[in-house]
Design an enzyme around this catalytic site. Structure first.
Site, PDB file in Angstrom:
ATOM      1  N   GLY A  71     -22.817   7.755 -29.874  1.00  0.00           N
ATOM      2  CA  GLY A  71     -23.383   8.482 -31.003  1.00  0.00           C
ATOM      3  C   GLY A  71     -24.888   8.673 -30.805  1.00  0.00           C
ATOM      4  O   GLY A  71     -25.442   9.725 -31.121  1.00  0.00           O
ATOM      5  N   ASN A 151     -25.820   4.206 -42.779  1.00  0.00           N
ATOM      6  CA  ASN A 151     -25.144   3.044 -42.202  1.00  0.00           C
ATOM      7  C   ASN A 151     -25.472   1.739 -42.924  1.00  0.00           C
ATOM      8  O   ASN A 151     -24.743   0.770 -42.801  1.00  0.00           O
ATOM      9  CB  ASN A 151     -25.470   2.918 -40.713  1.00  0.00           C
ATOM     10  N   GLN A 179     -21.222   7.549 -39.406  1.00  0.00           N
ATOM     11  CA  GLN A 179     -20.572   6.701 -40.417  1.00  0.00           C
ATOM     12  C   GLN A 179     -19.602   7.489 -41.289  1.00  0.00           C
ATOM     13  O   GLN A 179     -18.845   6.895 -42.056  1.00  0.00           O
ATOM     14  CB  GLN A 179     -21.629   6.051 -41.326  1.00  0.00           C
ATOM     15  N   SER A 199     -19.194   8.978 -33.288  1.00  0.00           N
ATOM     16  CA  SER A 199     -19.018   7.916 -32.308  1.00  0.00           C
ATOM     17  C   SER A 199     -17.649   7.267 -32.484  1.00  0.00           C
ATOM     18  O   SER A 199     -17.235   6.981 -33.612  1.00  0.00           O
ATOM     19  CB  SER A 199     -20.125   6.879 -32.503  1.00  0.00           C
ATOM     20  N   ALA A 200     -16.956   7.011 -31.362  1.00  0.00           N
ATOM     21  CA  ALA A 200     -15.589   6.487 -31.430  1.00  0.00           C
ATOM     22  C   ALA A 200     -15.525   5.087 -32.026  1.00  0.00           C
ATOM     23  O   ALA A 200     -14.596   4.778 -32.782  1.00  0.00           O
ATOM     24  CB  ALA A 200     -14.971   6.473 -30.028  1.00  0.00           C
ATOM     25  N   HIS A 201     -16.496   4.225 -31.711  1.00  0.00           N
ATOM     26  CA  HIS A 201     -16.347   2.821 -32.106  1.00  0.00           C
ATOM     27  C   HIS A 201     -16.585   2.571 -33.592  1.00  0.00           C
ATOM     28  O   HIS A 201     -16.393   1.457 -34.068  1.00  0.00           O
ATOM     29  CB  HIS A 201     -17.205   1.894 -31.226  1.00  0.00           C
ATOM     30  N   THR A 237     -18.939  12.144 -14.461  1.00  0.00           N
ATOM     31  CA  THR A 237     -17.482  12.081 -14.547  1.00  0.00           C
ATOM     32  C   THR A 237     -17.079  11.518 -15.907  1.00  0.00           C
ATOM     33  O   THR A 237     -17.635  10.523 -16.362  1.00  0.00           O
ATOM     34  CB  THR A 237     -16.924  11.217 -13.403  1.00  0.00           C
ATOM     35  N   CYS A 325     -28.803  -3.301 -35.620  1.00  0.00           N
ATOM     36  CA  CYS A 325     -29.891  -2.991 -34.705  1.00  0.00           C
ATOM     37  C   CYS A 325     -31.200  -3.573 -35.202  1.00  0.00           C
ATOM     38  O   CYS A 325     -32.098  -3.850 -34.429  1.00  0.00           O
ATOM     39  CB  CYS A 325     -30.063  -1.491 -34.546  1.00  0.00           C
TER      40      CYS A 325
HETATM   41  C1  LIG Z   1     -23.671   3.401 -35.040  1.00  0.00           C
HETATM   42  C2  LIG Z   1     -24.505   4.567 -35.436  1.00  0.00           C
HETATM   43  C3  LIG Z   1     -25.141   5.384 -34.490  1.00  0.00           C
HETATM   44  C4  LIG Z   1     -25.103   5.064 -33.010  1.00  0.00           C
HETATM   45  O1  LIG Z   1     -23.843   5.252 -32.448  1.00  0.00           O
HETATM   46  P1  LIG Z   1     -23.534   4.486 -31.042  1.00  0.00           P
HETATM   47  O2  LIG Z   1     -22.254   5.082 -30.583  1.00  0.00           O
HETATM   48  O3  LIG Z   1     -23.419   3.042 -31.402  1.00  0.00           O
HETATM   49  O4  LIG Z   1     -24.671   4.786 -30.146  1.00  0.00           O
HETATM   50  C5  LIG Z   1     -25.864   6.460 -34.909  1.00  0.00           C
HETATM   51  N1  LIG Z   1     -25.959   6.754 -36.209  1.00  0.00           N
HETATM   52  C6  LIG Z   1     -25.374   6.014 -37.167  1.00  0.00           C
HETATM   53  C7  LIG Z   1     -25.488   6.414 -38.591  1.00  0.00           C
HETATM   54  C8  LIG Z   1     -24.630   4.896 -36.809  1.00  0.00           C
HETATM   55  O5  LIG Z   1     -24.058   4.160 -37.760  1.00  0.00           O
END
Ligand SMILES: *Cc1c(COP(=O)(O)O)cnc(C)c1O
Length: 392
Positions: A71, A151, A179, A199-201, A237, A325
């Site tokens: 992300g 977040n 989020q 972001s996938a996670h 890749t 963070c």
């Molecule tokens: C987690 C997060 C990101 C960063 O995403 P990553 O895949 O962990 O680098 C960016 N913006 C927000 C609002 C997030 O919660």
């Protein structure tokens, strides 16, 4: 009770269906999608299927989806890409005071390189004013970047209205929806979004894979130079297994969104009401209703969030104070300061973010344990002692 994970805004566990979908691409399906033989074609097909899944989830076209390594990368790419490309037109960017550091630090980098940044303030609930936004627009404004959902405090911004203003004034609109996607409805065409990061996670996929959506017709600079992957825009890749996982995760999240959001908002309200009713000198951070269905953020006067986290950890409850963070640093969260909390109160904050594993029993256990922990910490607090003396 086994571990209670209340930190879904920091990351989410990979769900079993997603794990099953990605596994073949870590084993026998290892072909490089750029090659031409059979196992390579299988990888290529899987990549394009995931692109379709992401596009469908966002109300976009597959050609508008670019896979990234996070992300954070998507935020950097969107903002720096637009800034560099539109430099001849202008050097002004509008953002907010409560963005994720992926956006804020990118803007700070640009500010050192000849760009001007306006950081819109938020009100005490964490929401920007559209009037402020309109007033901040200048002839040199090239980009508005406002996150869809915060977040830390979970507040939702008026994305559709921002999109309309951006369109009227012919300014590009990027949103960090990391989020939001999979948690609240997001449709890029309905909401007038030109660029979006996810972001996938954060939606039960693996770490290290993200997406930048870039609307057709919006020029997108190549961000990582090398091979011709992602139509020449993002070399390297592809993380095929991660991308396949993201496709599966986003499809599942969006299909279950309505039901899961309804379930979680009931649990979230139980957390918020339970804390505010049981524990004095406590406040809710963020908006009461315009917030993510899974986010509860409260501040306790007279205590340190970090100590609270340690005591909760000893009870098997994993939560957060501010964002992952920023914890580890002693600076209070920029988001909590932006909504007007004094430093001490900002330090005493607790973020509970619920998810698929969260149950009513977990919340009852948490609400049963929390008051004693807070009392214990306040009993050790010189600030609380002063307060009691002053009141007596
Ligand atoms: C987690 C997060 C990101 C960063 O995403 P990553 O895949 O962990 O680098 C960016 N913006 C927000 C609002 C997030 O919660």
């Amino acid at each position: 009770m086994s571990e209670i994970y209340f930190d879904h805004a920091a990351t989410t566990p990979i769900r079993p269906e997603v794990f099953d979908a990605m596994l073949p691409f870590l084993k026998e399906g290892y072909g490089n999608p750029s090659s031409i033989y059979e196992i390579a074609r299988t990888s290529k097909k899987a990549l394009e299927r995931a692109r379709d899944q992401v596009a469908t989830a966002l109300g976009a076209q597959p050609g508008e989806i670019f896979f990234t390594g996070s992300g954070t990368e998507a935020d950097n790419w969107a903002i720096r890409g637009v800034a560099e490309l539109l430099k001849p037109k202008g050097n002004h960017i509008i953002t907010t005071a409560i963005e994720h550091h992926a956006v804020l630090h990118t803007c700070e980098y640009l500010a050192k390189n000849g760009y001007e940044i306006t950081y819109l303030p938020v009100d005490d609930q964490g929401i920007i004013s559209l009037e402020d936004l309109e007033k901040a627009i200048r002839p040199e404004t090239i980009l508005i970047t406002v996150m869809a959902a915060n977040n830390e405090i979970g507040t939702l911004q008026p994305i559709e209205e921002i999109g309309r203003i951006a369109k009227e004034r012919k300014i590009l609109f990027h949103t960090d929806a990391v989020q939001a996607v999979g948690h609240i409805p997001i449709n890029v065409s309905k909401m007038g979004i030109d660029l979006l990061s996810l972001s996938a996670h954060k939606l039960y996929g693996p770490k290290g894979v993200g997406v930048l959506y870039c609307k057709k017709g919006v020029a997108l600079k190549s961000f990582i130079h090398g091979g011709g992957q992602e139509r020449g825009r993002r070399a390297g890749t592809e993380n095929v297994a991660g991308i396949v996982a993201l496709g599966t995760a986003i499809e599942l999240a969006v299909s279950e969104l309505e039901e899961e959001a309804a379930r979680l908002s009931v649990l979230r309200n139980k957390v918020i009401d339970g804390i505010l009713e049981q524990i004095p000198h406590t406040r809710l951070n963020g908006h009461k209703t315009l917030r993510l269905p899974n986010n509860a953020n409260v501040s306790f006067s007279f205590i340190e969030g970090e100590s609270l986290l340690l005591l909760l950890d000893m009870k098997g409850i994993f939560a957060s104070s501010g964002s992952a963070c920023t914890s580890g640093s002693l600076d209070p969260s920029h988001v909590l300061l932006a909504i007007g909390l004094p430093h001490e109160t900002a330090h005493g904050s607790l973020r509970i973010t619920l998810g698929r594993s969260s149950t009513d029993e977990q919340i009852e256990y948490f609400l049963k344990e929390l008051p004693a922990i807070v009392t214990r910490l306040r009993d050790m607090s010189p600030l609380y002692e002063d307060f009691l003396k002053r009141r007596a």
